[in-house]
Design an enzyme around this catalytic site. Structure first.
Site, PDB file in Angstrom:
ATOM      1  N   ILE A   1       0.742  -1.258   0.168  1.00  0.00           N
ATOM      2  CA  ILE A   1      -0.012   0.070   0.069  1.00  0.00           C
ATOM      3  C   ILE A   1       0.772   1.255   0.091  1.00  0.00           C
ATOM      4  O   ILE A   1       0.378   2.267  -0.346  1.00  0.00           O
ATOM      5  CB  ILE A   1      -1.044  -0.081   1.271  1.00  0.00           C
ATOM      6  CG1 ILE A   1      -2.152   0.979   0.891  1.00  0.00           C
ATOM      7  CG2 ILE A   1      -0.265   0.254   2.484  1.00  0.00           C
ATOM      8  CD1 ILE A   1      -3.301   0.658   1.694  1.00  0.00           C
TER       9      ILE A   1
ATOM     10  N   ASN B   1      -2.903   2.324  15.739  1.00  0.00           N
ATOM     11  CA  ASN B   1      -3.305   1.908  17.086  1.00  0.00           C
ATOM     12  C   ASN B   1      -3.669   3.142  17.775  1.00  0.00           C
ATOM     13  O   ASN B   1      -3.553   4.311  17.113  1.00  0.00           O
ATOM     14  CB  ASN B   1      -2.162   1.295  18.103  1.00  0.00           C
ATOM     15  CG  ASN B   1      -0.962   1.929  18.040  1.00  0.00           C
ATOM     16  OD1 ASN B   1      -0.979   3.229  18.716  1.00  0.00           O
ATOM     17  ND2 ASN B   1      -0.047   1.435  17.799  1.00  0.00           N
TER      18      ASN B   1
ATOM     19  N   ASP C   1       1.327  -0.214   9.471  1.00  0.00           N
ATOM     20  CA  ASP C   1       1.797   1.367  10.202  1.00  0.00           C
ATOM     21  C   ASP C   1       3.341   1.379  10.312  1.00  0.00           C
ATOM     22  O   ASP C   1       3.560   2.702   9.728  1.00  0.00           O
ATOM     23  CB  ASP C   1       1.371   1.130  11.627  1.00  0.00           C
ATOM     24  CG  ASP C   1       1.166   2.239  12.475  1.00  0.00           C
ATOM     25  OD1 ASP C   1       1.599   3.181  11.817  1.00  0.00           O
ATOM     26  OD2 ASP C   1       0.851   2.263  13.676  1.00  0.00           O
TER      27      ASP C   1
ATOM     28  N   SER D   1      -7.171  -4.448  10.894  1.00  0.00           N
ATOM     29  CA  SER D   1      -7.348  -5.419  12.328  1.00  0.00           C
ATOM     30  C   SER D   1      -6.968  -6.999  11.874  1.00  0.00           C
ATOM     31  O   SER D   1      -6.877  -7.729  12.798  1.00  0.00           O
ATOM     32  CB  SER D   1      -8.790  -5.414  12.767  1.00  0.00           C
ATOM     33  OG  SER D   1      -8.954  -4.344  13.517  1.00  0.00           O
ATOM     34  N   THR D   2      -6.583  -7.209  10.823  1.00  0.00           N
ATOM     35  CA  THR D   2      -6.330  -8.605  10.597  1.00  0.00           C
ATOM     36  C   THR D   2      -4.897  -9.125  10.644  1.00  0.00           C
ATOM     37  O   THR D   2      -4.694 -10.400  10.395  1.00  0.00           O
ATOM     38  CB  THR D   2      -6.871  -9.064   8.944  1.00  0.00           C
ATOM     39  OG1 THR D   2      -6.009  -8.755   8.072  1.00  0.00           O
ATOM     40  CG2 THR D   2      -8.508  -8.838   8.934  1.00  0.00           C
ATOM     41  N   GLY D   3      -3.995  -8.210  10.982  1.00  0.00           N
ATOM     42  CA  GLY D   3      -2.515  -8.866  11.439  1.00  0.00           C
ATOM     43  C   GLY D   3      -2.350  -8.928  12.784  1.00  0.00           C
ATOM     44  O   GLY D   3      -2.950  -9.926  13.463  1.00  0.00           O
ATOM     45  N   ALA D   4      -1.786  -7.918  13.563  1.00  0.00           N
ATOM     46  CA  ALA D   4      -1.349  -8.081  14.785  1.00  0.00           C
ATOM     47  C   ALA D   4      -2.746  -8.113  15.733  1.00  0.00           C
ATOM     48  O   ALA D   4      -2.680  -8.745  16.920  1.00  0.00           O
ATOM     49  CB  ALA D   4      -0.725  -6.847  15.247  1.00  0.00           C
TER      50      ALA D   4
HETATM   51  N1  AR6 Z   1       0.758  -2.952   2.298  1.00  0.00           N
HETATM   52  C1  AR6 Z   1      -0.457  -3.334   2.471  1.00  0.00           C
HETATM   53  N2  AR6 Z   1      -0.669  -4.246   3.601  1.00  0.00           N
HETATM   54  C2  AR6 Z   1       0.185  -4.507   4.599  1.00  0.00           C
HETATM   55  C3  AR6 Z   1       1.472  -4.131   4.599  1.00  0.00           C
HETATM   56  C4  AR6 Z   1       1.872  -3.088   3.481  1.00  0.00           C
HETATM   57  N3  AR6 Z   1       2.946  -2.515   3.139  1.00  0.00           N
HETATM   58  N4  AR6 Z   1       2.194  -4.520   5.723  1.00  0.00           N
HETATM   59  C5  AR6 Z   1       1.258  -5.337   6.231  1.00  0.00           C
HETATM   60  N5  AR6 Z   1       0.308  -5.327   5.424  1.00  0.00           N
HETATM   61  P1  AR6 Z   1      -1.406  -4.899  10.889  1.00  0.00           P
HETATM   62  P2  AR6 Z   1      -3.741  -4.285  12.498  1.00  0.00           P
HETATM   63  C6  AR6 Z   1      -1.085  -5.948   5.840  1.00  0.00           C
HETATM   64  O1  AR6 Z   1      -0.864  -5.976  11.757  1.00  0.00           O
HETATM   65  O2  AR6 Z   1      -4.114  -6.064  12.703  1.00  0.00           O
HETATM   66  C7  AR6 Z   1       0.404  -2.223  14.333  1.00  0.00           C
HETATM   67  O3  AR6 Z   1       1.657  -2.376  15.083  1.00  0.00           O
HETATM   68  C8  AR6 Z   1      -0.893  -7.207   7.000  1.00  0.00           C
HETATM   69  O4  AR6 Z   1      -0.428  -8.256   6.139  1.00  0.00           O
HETATM   70  O5  AR6 Z   1      -0.498  -3.957  10.100  1.00  0.00           O
HETATM   71  O6  AR6 Z   1      -4.708  -3.372  12.403  1.00  0.00           O
HETATM   72  C9  AR6 Z   1      -0.214  -0.774  14.577  1.00  0.00           C
HETATM   73  O7  AR6 Z   1       0.596   0.071  15.240  1.00  0.00           O
HETATM   74  C10 AR6 Z   1      -2.220  -7.280   7.352  1.00  0.00           C
HETATM   75  O8  AR6 Z   1      -3.167  -8.024   6.159  1.00  0.00           O
HETATM   76  O9  AR6 Z   1      -2.451  -4.119  11.589  1.00  0.00           O
HETATM   77  C11 AR6 Z   1      -1.187  -1.494  15.693  1.00  0.00           C
HETATM   78  O10 AR6 Z   1      -0.503  -1.606  16.878  1.00  0.00           O
HETATM   79  C12 AR6 Z   1      -2.781  -6.045   7.321  1.00  0.00           C
HETATM   80  O11 AR6 Z   1      -2.035  -5.365   6.492  1.00  0.00           O
HETATM   81  C13 AR6 Z   1      -1.500  -2.891  15.081  1.00  0.00           C
HETATM   82  O12 AR6 Z   1      -0.305  -3.261  14.377  1.00  0.00           O
HETATM   83  C14 AR6 Z   1      -2.956  -5.509   8.834  1.00  0.00           C
HETATM   84  O13 AR6 Z   1      -2.047  -5.741   9.790  1.00  0.00           O
HETATM   85  C15 AR6 Z   1      -2.730  -2.876  14.349  1.00  0.00           C
HETATM   86  O14 AR6 Z   1      -2.916  -4.435  13.909  1.00  0.00           O
END
Ligand code: AR6
Length: 176
Positions: A16, A29, A39, A122-125
């Protein structure tokens, strides 16, 4: 790349931070001061001025969204949205995820932005199940574009092939 609703909803796989759009949405967050995942990637690509701008925002509640410039990104703006942490599903997680998408779209419309790209909030961490998250994202975006001219194009940017397949299957099921 797959398009729905006359091209107004676009599903693709990619990074992205590389998109040339009016705004990319950050899965932030409540501190809005950076983190890991998307992020961290957005802050690295935007440069240190993004963190300075975020310090002025004073954080955000879960489900809220706030906007900054994009600085060194190709994207003109970053919409910082706070999705919910998944806690089993009975803590209002679905409504909060819907709010994160809806408030981001409203902010984009208020700023007359033509193109906005979302990561899978929300679907990552935060552990939200991708199948349910994809359905909430697509239903919320679909309802918004049906009722508003801006943003004209909304991109769902999956980071993995597996997530892109879930988005495509969900879109084929609920948008046709
Ligand atoms: N481009 C597109 N999608 C991505 C990229 C990228 N460069 N990098 C990761 N993703 P997450 P959350 C995807 O964990 O679950 C952070 O520490 C990833 O594969 O980034 O909302 C924040 O500061 C997944 O599908 O976000 C918060 O503390 C998606 O982005 C916390 O994580 C979201 O994963 C938020 O957790």
């Amino acid at each position: 790349m797959a398009s729905y609703r006359s091209g107004r909803i676009d599903i693709r796989k990619g990074d992205i931070t590389q998109l040339d759009v009016d705004a990319i949405v950050n899965a932030a967050n409540q501190s809005l001061l950076g983190g890991g995942g998307v992020d961290g990637a957005i802050h690295r690509a935007a440069g240190p001025k993004l963190l300075e701008a975020c310090r002025e925002l004073g954080g955000a509640e879960t489900g809220e969204a706030k906007i900054t410039d994009g600085f060194d990104l190709k994207a003109r703006h970053v919409v910082h949205a706070v999705g919910p942490r998944w806690r089993g599903g009975d803590r209002g997680e679905r409504e909060l995820l819907e709010a994160a998408y809806h408030n981001s779209l409203r902010l984009a419309r208020d700023h007359a932005l033509g193109s906005v790209a979302f990561p899978s909030i929300s679907t990552g961490a935060y552990g939200f199940p991708i199948d349910e998250a994809a359905e909430i994202a697509l239903r919320t975006i679909d309802a918004f574009v049906a009722n508003h001219d801006d943003p004209e194009t909304v991109i769902l940017c999956a980071f993995s092939e597996a997530d892109r397949e879930v988005y495509d299957a969900t879109a084929a099921r609920i948008l046709s």
